[in-house]
Design an enzyme around this catalytic site. Structure first.
Site, mmCIF file in Angstrom:
data_model
loop_
_atom_site.group_PDB
_atom_site.id
_atom_site.type_symbol
_atom_site.label_atom_id
_atom_site.label_comp_id
_atom_site.label_asym_id
_atom_site.label_seq_id
_atom_site.Cartn_x
_atom_site.Cartn_y
_atom_site.Cartn_z
ATOM 1 N N GLY A 149 -62.950 122.843 28.338
ATOM 2 C CA GLY A 149 -61.482 123.441 27.990
ATOM 3 C C GLY A 149 -60.528 123.617 26.797
ATOM 4 O O GLY A 149 -61.461 122.783 25.823
ATOM 5 N N HIS A 184 -45.690 124.443 18.992
ATOM 6 C CA HIS A 184 -44.703 124.302 19.896
ATOM 7 C C HIS A 184 -43.438 123.913 19.139
ATOM 8 O O HIS A 184 -43.005 123.079 18.415
ATOM 9 C CB HIS A 184 -44.162 123.153 20.856
ATOM 10 N N CYS A 209 -46.854 119.053 26.730
ATOM 11 C CA CYS A 209 -46.775 119.083 25.505
ATOM 12 C C CYS A 209 -45.768 119.689 24.291
ATOM 13 O O CYS A 209 -45.273 119.671 23.007
ATOM 14 C CB CYS A 209 -47.798 120.357 25.107
ATOM 15 N N ARG A 224 -47.922 111.553 36.165
ATOM 16 C CA ARG A 224 -47.448 111.719 35.000
ATOM 17 C C ARG A 224 -45.452 110.437 35.738
ATOM 18 O O ARG A 224 -45.836 109.851 34.999
ATOM 19 C CB ARG A 224 -46.589 112.308 34.012
HETATM 20 P P1 NAP Z 1 -57.866 125.230 30.901
HETATM 21 O O1 NAP Z 1 -58.461 125.763 29.078
HETATM 22 O O2 NAP Z 1 -58.409 125.853 31.204
HETATM 23 O O3 NAP Z 1 -59.415 124.159 30.648
HETATM 24 C C1 NAP Z 1 -59.763 123.032 32.037
HETATM 25 C C2 NAP Z 1 -60.053 122.547 32.102
HETATM 26 O O4 NAP Z 1 -61.080 121.718 33.500
HETATM 27 C C3 NAP Z 1 -62.293 123.189 32.152
HETATM 28 O O5 NAP Z 1 -63.475 122.312 31.605
HETATM 29 C C4 NAP Z 1 -62.916 123.478 33.237
HETATM 30 O O6 NAP Z 1 -63.676 123.934 33.627
HETATM 31 C C5 NAP Z 1 -61.593 121.969 34.461
HETATM 32 N N1 NAP Z 1 -62.119 122.482 35.450
HETATM 33 C C6 NAP Z 1 -60.925 123.628 35.857
HETATM 34 N N2 NAP Z 1 -61.482 123.326 37.196
HETATM 35 C C7 NAP Z 1 -62.240 122.184 37.547
HETATM 36 C C8 NAP Z 1 -62.796 121.595 38.920
HETATM 37 N N3 NAP Z 1 -62.287 122.295 40.189
HETATM 38 N N4 NAP Z 1 -63.665 120.971 39.039
HETATM 39 C C9 NAP Z 1 -63.176 120.025 37.933
HETATM 40 N N5 NAP Z 1 -63.374 120.363 36.792
HETATM 41 C C10 NAP Z 1 -62.326 121.688 36.478
HETATM 42 O O7 NAP Z 1 -56.723 123.864 30.281
HETATM 43 P P2 NAP Z 1 -56.383 123.067 29.246
HETATM 44 O O8 NAP Z 1 -55.378 124.012 28.848
HETATM 45 O O9 NAP Z 1 -57.395 122.695 28.314
HETATM 46 O O10 NAP Z 1 -55.884 122.176 30.337
HETATM 47 C C11 NAP Z 1 -55.965 120.851 30.676
HETATM 48 C C12 NAP Z 1 -54.613 120.289 31.382
HETATM 49 O O11 NAP Z 1 -53.944 119.769 30.136
HETATM 50 C C13 NAP Z 1 -54.090 120.497 32.304
HETATM 51 O O12 NAP Z 1 -54.013 119.719 33.208
HETATM 52 C C14 NAP Z 1 -52.784 121.024 31.296
HETATM 53 O O13 NAP Z 1 -51.842 121.065 32.290
HETATM 54 C C15 NAP Z 1 -52.548 120.285 30.035
HETATM 55 N N6 NAP Z 1 -52.278 119.870 29.202
HETATM 56 C C16 NAP Z 1 -52.264 121.900 28.224
HETATM 57 C C17 NAP Z 1 -51.768 121.563 26.945
HETATM 58 C C18 NAP Z 1 -52.830 122.681 26.246
HETATM 59 O O14 NAP Z 1 -51.600 122.366 25.072
HETATM 60 N N7 NAP Z 1 -53.370 123.147 26.479
HETATM 61 C C19 NAP Z 1 -51.343 120.276 26.538
HETATM 62 C C20 NAP Z 1 -51.156 119.497 27.086
HETATM 63 C C21 NAP Z 1 -51.194 119.757 28.720
HETATM 64 P P3 NAP Z 1 -64.819 125.173 33.334
HETATM 65 O O15 NAP Z 1 -65.058 125.484 32.150
HETATM 66 O O16 NAP Z 1 -66.038 124.873 34.423
HETATM 67 O O17 NAP Z 1 -63.534 126.387 34.980
#
Ligand code: NAP
Length: 351
Positions: free
Chosen positions: A13, A243, A148, A109
């Site tokens: 992700g 952001h 974030c 959290r």
């Molecule tokens: P993302 O791009 O949607 O990536 C999600 C990841 O989780 C992918 O590797 C996906 O794997 C995996 N996943 C999804 N469903 C799953 C399951 N059932 N079992 C195991 N793995 C699974 O999301 P992201 O933006 O990286 O965010 C990840 C986390 O960080 C979230 O909780 C989000 O709220 C938090 N966060 C994100 C940001 C940001 O700026 N993006 C900032 C702070 C916090 P597949 O590829 O195999 O589907």
């Protein structure tokens, strides 16, 4: 020096990719396992991942086979970029199996014994781990990093609260698309548009509640919120990374503009002396130009780990106003988890 083996959960992700990028040449840690959903498990990492970063996939990781997110991964520590709905159970299960888990998800959290750690602000919150380990009955544990947008906000608030006490805060966010993960927001929703109330208002509440926990104290075996009021309004905007937040604050004691600026500029952190590899010095960059900070121009300050605070000016409603910019996938996610791991390593909590 033998490096600590790190497993990445949600490795395919947005946040997982950043963690892999940031660990590529890390002096203390190396990626030893990658895990994601059943859709990716069994494939090699390069095939399973739509890699979105400018630098290539590190060679050692590209060849790894993606595993399911289960106990038994070949690592001594896990950094998690799992979606909250999955993180709740999966991270707990891994911590119960004896693993230190450093999570980006919101699920744990606000728990009563889970540190919401910002090393420069509340390293003492790690004292909660003793209680948490007893609760889950394991040497493993969960430590989280903040939402974030909360992460950018808490730095100027910590600097001002230390000198003058902060009584009230009003913040309006303009949040980048990468904050919604991949594929994130549909293009037809965001082109020519701004989307208010991210996560149907859930994001507003995260900023309001998490900031109070971060700025609060760990006292007599419980977290005590900082005694200030925070009101947040969030928006998704058509920016890739970074952001931006517009902030107004009411102070507890009177302060001149120069005193406010010097409190921000001179913000020192209890971890400065630890020389952690990912810690930016200084962490707050004070900007004086009225048209800065801007996401495209300023998000990479301090390798994406610094927080840029825009020019401070008097506020006719509260006392002072300014803007804050932070890189959401680095300081707001992957870089924050890596810095948390560095602090815990230095403190001997990961050995
Ligand atoms: P993302 O791009 O949607 O990536 C999600 C990841 O989780 C992918 O590797 C996906 O794997 C995996 N996943 C999804 N469903 C799953 C399951 N059932 N079992 C195991 N793995 C699974 O999301 P992201 O933006 O990286 O965010 C990840 C986390 O960080 C979230 O909780 C989000 O709220 C938090 N966060 C994100 C940001 C940001 O700026 N993006 C900032 C702070 C916090 P597949 O590829 O195999 O589907």
């Amino acid at each position: 020096m033998k490096k600590l083996k790190v497993g990445i959960l949600g490795a395919t992700g947005t946040v997982g990719q950043r963690m892999i990028q940031l660990l590529e040449r890390h002096p203390w840690f190396e990626v030893s396992a990658v895990a994601a959903s059943d859709n990716s498990a069994g494939k090699n990492y390069a095939q399973a991942t739509r890699w979105m970063l400018e630098t290539p996939i590190p060679e050692s990781v590209a060849k790894m086979t993606v595993q399911p997110c289960q106990p038994g991964l070949d690592c001594e520590l896990m950094l998690s970029g799992l979606p909250s709905a999955i993180a709740e159970e999966t991270e707990l299960q891994l911590a119960k199996a004896g693993m230190p888990v450093l999570s980006n998800a919101s699920s744990h959290r606000m728990k009563a014994d889970v540190p919401l750690l910002v090393p420069e602000i509340n390293p003492d919150h790690l004292d909660a781990l003793e209680l948490q380990k007893k609760r889950i009955g394991s040497r493993g544990f969960i430590v989280t990093n903040p939402n974030c947008s909360a992460i950018g906000l808490v730095f100027p608030l910590a600097a001002l609260d230390r000198r003058f006490k902060v009584e009230a805060v009003h913040v309006v966010t303009m949040q980048a698309l990468s904050g919604a993960g991949y594929p994130g927001v549909a293009s037809l929703d965001i082109i020519d548009n701004v989307l208010p109330s991210i996560d149907m208002g859930g994001e507003d509440r995260k900023i309001e509640t998490e900031s109070l926990k971060i700025l609060g104290k760990w006292r007599e075996n419980r977290f005590v919120d900082a005694p200030m009021r925070i009101s947040a309004m969030t928006h998704r905007v058509n920016v890739r990374d970074g952001h931006l937040e517009a902030v107004s604050v009411k102070l507890g004691t009177a302060a001149s503009l120069q005193e406010v600026e010097s409190a921000l500029r001179d913000f020192g952190s209890p971890i400065d002396e630890l020389q952690l590899p990912s810690a930016p010095r200084p962490v707050i960059h004070l900007e004086s130009h009225v048209q800065r900070p801007q996401p495209r121009l300023d998000r990479d300050r301090g390798q994406g780990m610094a927080v840029v605070v825009g020019p401070v000016s008097p506020c006719a409603v509260l006392d002072y106003k300014f803007r804050v910019l932070s890189h959401n996938t680095i300081r707001g996610a992957a870089g924050a988890a890596v810095l948390n791991a560095e602090l815990m390593y230095r403190k001997g909590l990961l050995a």
